[in-house]
Design a protein around this motif. Structure first.
Motif, short mmCIF file in Angstrom:
data_model
loop_
_atom_site.label_atom_id
_atom_site.label_comp_id
_atom_site.label_asym_id
_atom_site.label_seq_id
_atom_site.Cartn_x
_atom_site.Cartn_y
_atom_site.Cartn_z
N CYS A 222 -52.55 49.26 -35.34
CA CYS A 222 -51.76 48.94 -36.25
C CYS A 222 -50.61 49.95 -36.30
O CYS A 222 -49.23 49.56 -36.43
CB CYS A 222 -52.37 48.75 -37.77
SG CYS A 222 -51.31 48.45 -38.94
N VAL B 152 -54.56 48.86 -42.21
CA VAL B 152 -53.19 48.45 -42.41
C VAL B 152 -52.47 49.90 -43.03
O VAL B 152 -51.55 50.15 -42.82
CB VAL B 152 -52.93 47.36 -43.16
CG1 VAL B 152 -51.28 47.30 -43.43
CG2 VAL B 152 -53.28 46.09 -42.15
N VAL C 199 -42.62 44.70 -41.56
CA VAL C 199 -44.01 44.58 -42.02
C VAL C 199 -44.30 43.13 -41.46
O VAL C 199 -45.58 42.77 -41.36
CB VAL C 199 -43.91 44.32 -43.56
CG1 VAL C 199 -43.10 43.14 -44.13
CG2 VAL C 199 -45.44 44.35 -44.00
N LEU D 175 -45.06 54.09 -39.37
CA LEU D 175 -43.58 54.01 -40.07
C LEU D 175 -43.06 55.60 -40.16
O LEU D 175 -41.74 55.59 -39.85
CB LEU D 175 -43.79 53.60 -41.64
CG LEU D 175 -42.61 53.19 -42.38
CD1 LEU D 175 -42.04 51.96 -41.36
CD2 LEU D 175 -42.79 52.68 -43.72
N GLY E 105 -50.38 51.52 -40.55
CA GLY E 105 -49.00 51.22 -41.17
C GLY E 105 -48.15 52.47 -41.62
O GLY E 105 -46.96 52.67 -41.25
N THR E 106 -48.96 53.28 -42.53
CA THR E 106 -48.14 54.58 -42.86
C THR E 106 -47.87 55.50 -41.73
O THR E 106 -46.54 56.01 -41.80
CB THR E 106 -49.11 55.30 -44.11
OG1 THR E 106 -49.39 54.37 -44.88
CG2 THR E 106 -48.26 56.59 -44.72
N MET F 173 -46.35 49.22 -36.15
CA MET F 173 -45.49 49.36 -37.07
C MET F 173 -44.52 50.50 -36.38
O MET F 173 -43.49 50.54 -36.90
CB MET F 173 -46.41 50.14 -37.97
CG MET F 173 -45.44 50.80 -39.31
SD MET F 173 -44.53 49.35 -40.12
CE MET F 173 -45.48 48.77 -41.39
N VAL G 272 -46.93 43.58 -38.51
CA VAL G 272 -48.03 44.01 -38.98
C VAL G 272 -48.90 43.28 -40.01
O VAL G 272 -50.07 42.98 -40.07
CB VAL G 272 -47.97 45.25 -40.03
CG1 VAL G 272 -49.08 45.66 -40.55
CG2 VAL G 272 -47.27 46.29 -39.18
#
Length: 325
Positions: free
Chosen positions: A202, A131, A242, A139, A135-136, A206, A245
């Motif tokens: 992921c 994640v 979020v 994003l 996720g980073t 995201m 995710v």
């Protein structure tokens, strides 16, 4: 003179007015006097919805039991999982050993209870790392777009084309083949291999949520007021992107526990002296016909845990999706 019907109507209206005033006063007394009710957030609405779902209650109870086993195994058994007696090899379930003994004479019940810790630790660490990476990157790709989005998408496509088992075999065979590899190093390699091969999923989730959030009015307003990119991403986009995710992480946690068992069964993941459900399943493959109980109980706990996380993810997804309400 006053008409009797008019007087009756007036008294009725006056009584009705007093009733409404009393009800209004009672409502203000029950709540905060003179203050409007605080608006409810998406999280509070989702929690209220989850508490009424039997699927969530069942899955949450199973997960709570597994976590309790992982944190405090001594509450369930006092038997040492590392104590073996060859005289009891392959004995079936009995009053002394509820799940019987394996090929080396280990108590299967004690090892099943203690094996929850390694499996849960690998699943949580792999999910957290996946994640964080996915996720980073998702994003950033969704917010900035352009060449960064194209680069991240093409890199993710490369990892998508690599089968999970094949990629894990390559990573673990290349870095974990030495006989001097410690238990901590093996666990780290297993977590890294799962995260490296799973982050593109992921990232795409995201990225889609970030692209949707970037087009909302509150992001445009924050940008017009001069907010920095980091503030827009962390304070405005991340809280609103979020939710999908979180659903993915819940389901992926169960899948990663199963992935650890798969790698251990292939002889590439955790190995003795580590006690995990995957290691127990790998040890039972040669004696499954003569002692099926050595496979039945760890496999049952593994299946129930994975299924519980999948059910929890489905319940969370339905609770966070306003279209299902």
């Amino acid at each position: 003179m006053t008409d009797p019907s008019t007087a009756a109507s007036a008294s009725s209206i006056e009584a009705h007015t007093h009733v409404l005033a009393a009800e209004h006063a009672g409502t203000e007394t029950a709540g905060a006097p003179g203050k409007p009710d605080k608006p409810r957030s998406l999280a509070s609405d989702a929690w209220d919805d989850l508490r009424r779902r039997p699927l969530f209650l069942i899955a949450g109870s199973l997960i709570a039991l597994v976590l309790l086993m992982a944190l405090f195994p001594f509450l369930f058994t006092q038997t040492d999982p590392g104590y073996a007696d060859l005289a009891r090899s392959r004995q079936g379930p009995s009053a002394q050993a509820w799940f019987g003994y394996d090929n080396q004479g280990y108590d299967i019940y004690a090892r099943t209870i203690h094996g929850a810790r390694a499996s849960i630790v690998v699943g949580i660490c792999a999910t957290t790392l996946t994640v964080l990476i996915g996720g980073t990157l998702g994003l950033l790709a969704g917010y900035y777009g352009g060449w960064l989005d194209g680069l991240m998408s093409r890199v993710a496509d490369v990892f998508f084309g690599l089968p999970f088992v094949l990629g894990a075999i390559i990573i673990l065979s290349s870095f974990g083949s030495t006989g001097t590899t410690s238990v901590a190093q093996i666990m780290f390699l297993v977590v890294m291999s799962i995260a490296v091969l799973s982050w593109p999923v992921c990232m795409r989730i995201m990225r889609s949520a970030a692209i949707t959030a970037k087009q909302q009015d509150y992001v445009k307003a924050a940008r017009a007021l001069g907010a920095s990119s980091s503030r827009i991403i962390l304070r405005h986009m991340l809280p609103n992107a979020v939710a999908p995710v979180l659903v993915y992480a819940t389901i992926a946690l169960g899948a990663f526990i199963g992935a650890e068992a798969t790698l251990s069964f292939l002889g590439l993941g955790l190995r003795a002296p580590v006690v995990s459900w995957g290691v127990m399943i790998a040890d039972s493959r040669d004696i499954i016909r003569v002692a099926p109980h050595t496979l039945l109980f760890p496999a049952a706990f593994l299946t129930a845990t994975v299924l519980a996380f999948v059910m929890l993810g489905d319940a969370v997804r339905e609770a966070l999706d306003p279209k299902t309400r």
